[in-house]
Motif scaffolding. Sequence first.
Motif, PDB file in Angstrom:
ATOM      1  N   ALA A 225       0.833  -1.206   0.000  1.00 28.69           N
ATOM      2  CA  ALA A 225       0.000   0.000   0.000  1.00 28.69           C
ATOM      3  C   ALA A 225       0.869   1.258   0.000  1.00 28.69           C
ATOM      4  O   ALA A 225       0.579   2.225  -0.708  1.00 28.69           O
ATOM      5  CB  ALA A 225      -0.941  -0.004   1.204  1.00 28.69           C
ATOM      6  N   VAL A 226       1.946   1.241   0.768  1.00 26.27           N
ATOM      7  CA  VAL A 226       2.853   2.388   0.784  1.00 26.27           C
ATOM      8  C   VAL A 226       3.565   2.512  -0.568  1.00 26.27           C
ATOM      9  O   VAL A 226       3.722   3.614  -1.104  1.00 26.27           O
ATOM     10  CB  VAL A 226       3.873   2.255   1.946  1.00 26.27           C
ATOM     11  CG1 VAL A 226       4.952   3.308   1.857  1.00 26.27           C
ATOM     12  CG2 VAL A 226       3.146   2.324   3.281  1.00 26.27           C
TER      13      VAL A 226
ATOM     14  N   LEU B 184       5.354   4.734  -5.575  1.00 23.12           N
ATOM     15  CA  LEU B 184       5.866   4.237  -6.847  1.00 23.12           C
ATOM     16  C   LEU B 184       4.784   4.039  -7.905  1.00 23.12           C
ATOM     17  O   LEU B 184       5.090   3.880  -9.079  1.00 23.12           O
ATOM     18  CB  LEU B 184       6.604   2.911  -6.641  1.00 23.12           C
ATOM     19  CG  LEU B 184       7.802   2.961  -5.697  1.00 23.12           C
ATOM     20  CD1 LEU B 184       8.369   1.573  -5.500  1.00 23.12           C
ATOM     21  CD2 LEU B 184       8.856   3.905  -6.226  1.00 23.12           C
ATOM     22  N   GLY B 185       3.534   3.979  -7.505  1.00 22.63           N
ATOM     23  CA  GLY B 185       2.450   3.768  -8.455  1.00 22.63           C
ATOM     24  C   GLY B 185       2.171   2.292  -8.694  1.00 22.63           C
ATOM     25  O   GLY B 185       2.915   1.410  -8.266  1.00 22.63           O
TER      26      GLY B 185
ATOM     27  N   ILE C  70       4.704   0.027 -11.225  1.00 22.43           N
ATOM     28  CA  ILE C  70       6.032  -0.341 -10.717  1.00 22.43           C
ATOM     29  C   ILE C  70       5.929  -1.252  -9.494  1.00 22.43           C
ATOM     30  O   ILE C  70       6.658  -2.234  -9.373  1.00 22.43           O
ATOM     31  CB  ILE C  70       6.849   0.922 -10.391  1.00 22.43           C
ATOM     32  CG1 ILE C  70       7.126   1.676 -11.691  1.00 22.43           C
ATOM     33  CG2 ILE C  70       8.144   0.574  -9.675  1.00 22.43           C
ATOM     34  CD1 ILE C  70       7.797   3.000 -11.518  1.00 22.43           C
ATOM     35  N   SER C  71       5.006  -0.969  -8.589  1.00 24.84           N
ATOM     36  CA  SER C  71       4.959  -1.728  -7.337  1.00 24.84           C
ATOM     37  C   SER C  71       4.245  -3.076  -7.460  1.00 24.84           C
ATOM     38  O   SER C  71       4.607  -4.022  -6.765  1.00 24.84           O
ATOM     39  CB  SER C  71       4.309  -0.892  -6.237  1.00 24.84           C
ATOM     40  OG  SER C  71       3.016  -0.508  -6.610  1.00 24.84           O
ATOM     41  N   THR C  72       3.253  -3.190  -8.332  1.00 28.92           N
ATOM     42  CA  THR C  72       2.463  -4.426  -8.403  1.00 28.92           C
ATOM     43  C   THR C  72       3.267  -5.649  -8.855  1.00 28.92           C
ATOM     44  O   THR C  72       3.104  -6.728  -8.274  1.00 28.92           O
ATOM     45  CB  THR C  72       1.214  -4.215  -9.273  1.00 28.92           C
ATOM     46  OG1 THR C  72       0.453  -3.154  -8.705  1.00 28.92           O
ATOM     47  CG2 THR C  72       0.366  -5.463  -9.340  1.00 28.92           C
TER      48      THR C  72
ATOM     49  N   GLY D 146       1.650   7.228  -8.397  1.00 32.34           N
ATOM     50  CA  GLY D 146       2.779   7.393  -7.485  1.00 32.34           C
ATOM     51  C   GLY D 146       3.298   8.813  -7.458  1.00 32.34           C
ATOM     52  O   GLY D 146       3.131   9.576  -8.421  1.00 32.34           O
ATOM     53  N   LYS D 147       3.917   9.172  -6.360  1.00 27.87           N
ATOM     54  CA  LYS D 147       4.424  10.531  -6.181  1.00 27.87           C
ATOM     55  C   LYS D 147       5.829  10.695  -6.769  1.00 27.87           C
ATOM     56  O   LYS D 147       6.217  11.793  -7.143  1.00 27.87           O
ATOM     57  CB  LYS D 147       4.452  10.881  -4.696  1.00 27.87           C
ATOM     58  CG  LYS D 147       3.071  10.973  -4.095  1.00 27.87           C
ATOM     59  CD  LYS D 147       3.121  11.276  -2.629  1.00 27.87           C
ATOM     60  CE  LYS D 147       1.707  11.315  -2.062  1.00 27.87           C
ATOM     61  NZ  LYS D 147       1.697  11.533  -0.622  1.00 27.87           N
ATOM     62  N   ILE D 148       6.603   9.636  -6.845  1.00 29.24           N
ATOM     63  CA  ILE D 148       7.970   9.729  -7.311  1.00 29.24           C
ATOM     64  C   ILE D 148       8.026   9.799  -8.838  1.00 29.24           C
ATOM     65  O   ILE D 148       8.807  10.552  -9.405  1.00 29.24           O
ATOM     66  CB  ILE D 148       8.809   8.551  -6.774  1.00 29.24           C
ATOM     67  CG1 ILE D 148       8.917   8.659  -5.269  1.00 29.24           C
ATOM     68  CG2 ILE D 148      10.187   8.532  -7.418  1.00 29.24           C
ATOM     69  CD1 ILE D 148       9.634   7.519  -4.602  1.00 29.24           C
TER      70      ILE D 148
END
Length: 155
Positions: A92-93, A98-99, A102-104, A152-154
């Motif tokens: 979740a973080v 990362l959105g 990228i994270s999934t 994602g914020k990055i």
Amino acid sequence: MKKPRRDTITGIVGLLGCAFFLVFTQKIKMPPNLLEPGPRLLPYVAIIIIAFSSIALIIKGIKERDKEEKPYFPKGGVKKITKSFIMLCIYAVMLNYLGFLISTPFATFAFIYDLKGDSKVKPIPSAIIAVVVTAVLYLMFVYGFQVRLPRGKIF
């Protein structure tokens, strides 16, 4: 009178939950330019699947009411569930920073390894499965349900 089995209790709670969520899915607002079923379809599909699973649990609990129940958590089960919950929190973080795209894949890969148990899992097929699952989920949500996924914020 014998105490009802956990399966039966879980099935009844599942059906009550389905009734509760069915009432609240009626209140989902649709944007005026969106065609039906749109985002309202997924909750209905989930409710139907949970309802059928709950009915199956009730039937199983009634059929097996004379059999002795095993402990709810096998040895080390609480530790494994806690680890999985922490992994979900980290995911979740990651989604936030990362959105989704990228994270999934990394989260799916990690969950494959977490859920493998005693089975041997090869890294290359696991990575391919993680990428395919991510692509299918992305297409399903973005094009099928027209839901925006976290960027994602990055990035």
